[in-house]
Scaffold this motif. Structure first.
Motif, PDB file in Angstrom:
ATOM      1  N   LEU A  74       0.834  -1.208   0.000  1.00  0.00           N
ATOM      2  CA  LEU A  74       0.000   0.000   0.000  1.00  0.00           C
ATOM      3  C   LEU A  74       0.864   1.252   0.000  1.00  0.00           C
ATOM      4  CD1 LEU A  74      -2.605  -0.886   2.807  1.00  0.00           C
ATOM      5  CD2 LEU A  74      -2.958  -0.969   0.321  1.00  0.00           C
ATOM      6  N   MET A  75       0.504   2.206  -0.860  1.00  0.00           N
ATOM      7  CA  MET A  75       1.095   3.542  -0.768  1.00  0.00           C
ATOM      8  C   MET A  75       0.274   4.323   0.262  1.00  0.00           C
ATOM      9  SD  MET A  75       1.526   6.444  -3.743  1.00  0.00           S
ATOM     10  CE  MET A  75       2.563   5.378  -4.737  1.00  0.00           C
ATOM     11  N   ILE A  76       0.964   5.011   1.184  1.00  0.00           N
ATOM     12  CA  ILE A  76       0.252   5.783   2.212  1.00  0.00           C
ATOM     13  C   ILE A  76       0.544   7.267   1.984  1.00  0.00           C
ATOM     14  CG2 ILE A  76      -0.183   6.065   4.683  1.00  0.00           C
ATOM     15  CD1 ILE A  76      -0.615   3.182   3.872  1.00  0.00           C
ATOM     16  N   VAL A  77      -0.513   8.040   1.766  1.00  0.00           N
ATOM     17  CA  VAL A  77      -0.350   9.475   1.511  1.00  0.00           C
ATOM     18  C   VAL A  77      -0.917  10.254   2.697  1.00  0.00           C
ATOM     19  CG1 VAL A  77      -0.876  11.395  -0.031  1.00  0.00           C
ATOM     20  CG2 VAL A  77      -0.550   9.107  -0.976  1.00  0.00           C
ATOM     21  N   CYS A  78      -0.104  11.132   3.255  1.00  0.00           N
ATOM     22  CA  CYS A  78      -0.491  11.882   4.458  1.00  0.00           C
ATOM     23  C   CYS A  78      -0.368  13.378   4.203  1.00  0.00           C
ATOM     24  CB  CYS A  78       0.414  11.491   5.628  1.00  0.00           C
ATOM     25  SG  CYS A  78       0.542   9.705   5.877  1.00  0.00           S
ATOM     26  N   PRO A  79      -1.504  14.038   3.912  1.00  0.00           N
ATOM     27  CA  PRO A  79      -1.472  15.489   3.699  1.00  0.00           C
ATOM     28  C   PRO A  79      -1.353  16.244   5.028  1.00  0.00           C
ATOM     29  CG  PRO A  79      -3.508  14.478   2.829  1.00  0.00           C
ATOM     30  CD  PRO A  79      -2.831  13.465   3.694  1.00  0.00           C
ATOM     31  N   ASP A  80      -1.043  17.518   4.932  1.00  0.00           N
ATOM     32  CA  ASP A  80      -1.103  18.420   6.083  1.00  0.00           C
ATOM     33  C   ASP A  80      -2.584  18.676   6.408  1.00  0.00           C
ATOM     34  OD1 ASP A  80      -0.384  20.135   8.122  1.00  0.00           O
ATOM     35  OD2 ASP A  80       0.870  21.426   6.874  1.00  0.00           O
ATOM     36  N   THR A  81      -2.837  19.379   7.525  1.00  0.00           N
ATOM     37  CA  THR A  81      -4.228  19.583   7.959  1.00  0.00           C
ATOM     38  C   THR A  81      -4.758  20.997   7.700  1.00  0.00           C
ATOM     39  OG1 THR A  81      -3.398  20.117  10.158  1.00  0.00           O
ATOM     40  CG2 THR A  81      -4.112  17.842   9.784  1.00  0.00           C
ATOM     41  N   SER A  82      -3.912  21.851   7.145  1.00  0.00           N
ATOM     42  CA  SER A  82      -4.356  23.220   6.839  1.00  0.00           C
ATOM     43  C   SER A  82      -3.282  23.916   6.009  1.00  0.00           C
ATOM     44  CB  SER A  82      -4.556  24.023   8.130  1.00  0.00           C
ATOM     45  OG  SER A  82      -3.299  24.390   8.669  1.00  0.00           O
ATOM     46  N   PRO A  83      -3.664  25.060   5.406  1.00  0.00           N
ATOM     47  CA  PRO A  83      -2.607  25.921   4.861  1.00  0.00           C
ATOM     48  C   PRO A  83      -1.785  26.482   6.019  1.00  0.00           C
ATOM     49  CG  PRO A  83      -4.728  27.047   4.812  1.00  0.00           C
ATOM     50  CD  PRO A  83      -4.996  25.635   5.250  1.00  0.00           C
ATOM     51  N   ARG A  84      -0.569  26.903   5.748  1.00  0.00           N
ATOM     52  CA  ARG A  84       0.311  27.440   6.795  1.00  0.00           C
ATOM     53  C   ARG A  84       1.218  28.506   6.225  1.00  0.00           C
ATOM     54  NH1 ARG A  84       0.577  23.711  11.112  1.00  0.00           N
ATOM     55  NH2 ARG A  84      -0.370  21.755  10.442  1.00  0.00           N
ATOM     56  N   GLY A  85       1.751  29.338   7.115  1.00  0.00           N
ATOM     57  CA  GLY A  85       2.819  30.250   6.739  1.00  0.00           C
ATOM     58  C   GLY A  85       2.455  31.711   6.913  1.00  0.00           C
ATOM     59  N   GLU A  86       3.444  32.538   6.621  1.00  0.00           N
ATOM     60  CA  GLU A  86       3.288  34.000   6.689  1.00  0.00           C
ATOM     61  C   GLU A  86       2.095  34.427   5.850  1.00  0.00           C
ATOM     62  OE1 GLU A  86       5.211  36.523   8.246  1.00  0.00           O
ATOM     63  OE2 GLU A  86       5.815  34.714   9.348  1.00  0.00           O
ATOM     64  N   GLY A  87       1.292  35.287   6.403  1.00  0.00           N
ATOM     65  CA  GLY A  87       0.203  35.870   5.625  1.00  0.00           C
ATOM     66  C   GLY A  87      -1.056  35.011   5.567  1.00  0.00           C
TER      67      GLY A  87
END
Ligand SMILES: N[C@@H](CCC(=O)N[C@@H](CS)C(=O)NCC(=O)O)C(=O)O
Length: 277
Positions: A74-87
């Motif tokens: 199985l390929m396991i793909v784990c995205p982040d949970t939100s946009p992030r960063g300056e601004g």
């Protein structure tokens, strides 16, 4: 797409990557485990959506999925949970909103609508990037997640039943539109008209006629968020009324942490592998 790191594990490769996301209008980071079977051709994909405060890294570091994912191919793909960063608009002292708390919705309200588009990110942009850059068989995809990510997995599966062969969840938020830690977020992302929240609430999607063949859910009985935040009995009721098969396992003494998730990770991987063929 930029490679942040790669590391061999159980014969496969655990990688971390970043890219300029159009959906979220910022750079996004995600993790992919490519199992050893990928050298012989495209492999099925399991999406893992994380919970509040997490990045792509929590499950990668503590989820203990690699040994069995390598065995099952199985390929396991784990995205982040939100946009992030300056601004990026955020509430720095609030762990239930903003960074780490995208709730897998497409925000419609200013100032969040420009970046907080995690639904489109997870269902359109990231799959296209995975299909283009990894040995993934996109005709065989399944989805799982934890807590806020369990809510994400269930709602995304209900809205895209043709995309996913199976769906499971660890301690999912069953009814985010009425739970104290998610209702304010839905209000800020989607506005005060509660009709708009229904598209991102598992129990209400089911009430509105969305269907998925069956779900597996594990829930620890010592989870501090069980009574107020998660309420699996609401999922049980909704599934029962709709005739959706639900395997809900109350796991004695387990809490909300990755010690719980990693304990039952193998069961979830096997559940998905059996349905991915
Ligand atoms: N920050 C919160 C806890 C948040 C929490 O438990 N988040 C879960 C998802 S809802 C998680 O996976 N946290 C990250 C981790 O345990 O690595 C608190 O201090 O009460």
């Amino acid at each position: 797409m930029k490679t942040v790191s790669t590391s061999k594990s159980h014969g496969g490769i655990q990688g971390v990557y970043s890219h300029a996301s159009e959906a979220c209008a910022c750079d996004m980071t995600f993790a992919v485990f490519v199992p050893p079977q990928a050298k012989d051709g495209p492999v099925p994909v399991l999406w893992y959506l994380s919970g509040l405060t997490c990045t792509h890294a929590n499950v990668m570091d503590k989820g203990e999925y690699r040994r069995l994912a390598a065995e099952l191919g199985l390929m396991i793909v784990c995205p982040d949970t939100s946009p992030r960063g300056e601004g990026i608009p955020d509430e720095k002292d609030n762990w239930q909103f903003g960074s780490g708390a995208g709730f897998y919705v497409d925000a419609t309200q200013a100032p969040f609508a420009k970046n907080y588009r995690m639904y489109s990110y997870v269902i359109e942009e990231l799959p296209a990037l995975i299909a283009a850059n990894f040995p993934a068989d996109m005709s065989r995809q399944s989805i799982t997640g934890h807590s806020m990510g369990g809510h994400g997995a269930l709602t995304i599966a209900l809205k895209n039943p043709e995309r996913f062969k199976s769906c499971s969840a660890f301690a999912p938020i069953a009814q985010p539109s009425t739970a104290g830690w998610s209702k304010p977020a839905l209000e800020k992302y989607l506005g005060t008209d509660e009709a708009a929240w229904r598209a991102y609430d598992t129990t209400l999607l089911i009430e509105d006629g969305k269907r998925f063949p069956e779900f597996l859910a594990d829930q620890g009985t010592s989870d501090g968020f069980l009574q107020e935040g998660l309420r699996p009995w609401l999922l049980e009721d909704a599934c029962k009324k709709a005739g959706i098969g639900l395997t809900l396992r109350m796991q004695d003494g387990y809490d909300h942490s990755y010690n719980f998730i990693s304990t039952f990770m193998d069961d979830h991987l096997r559940w998905h592998a059996a349905r991915l063929g």
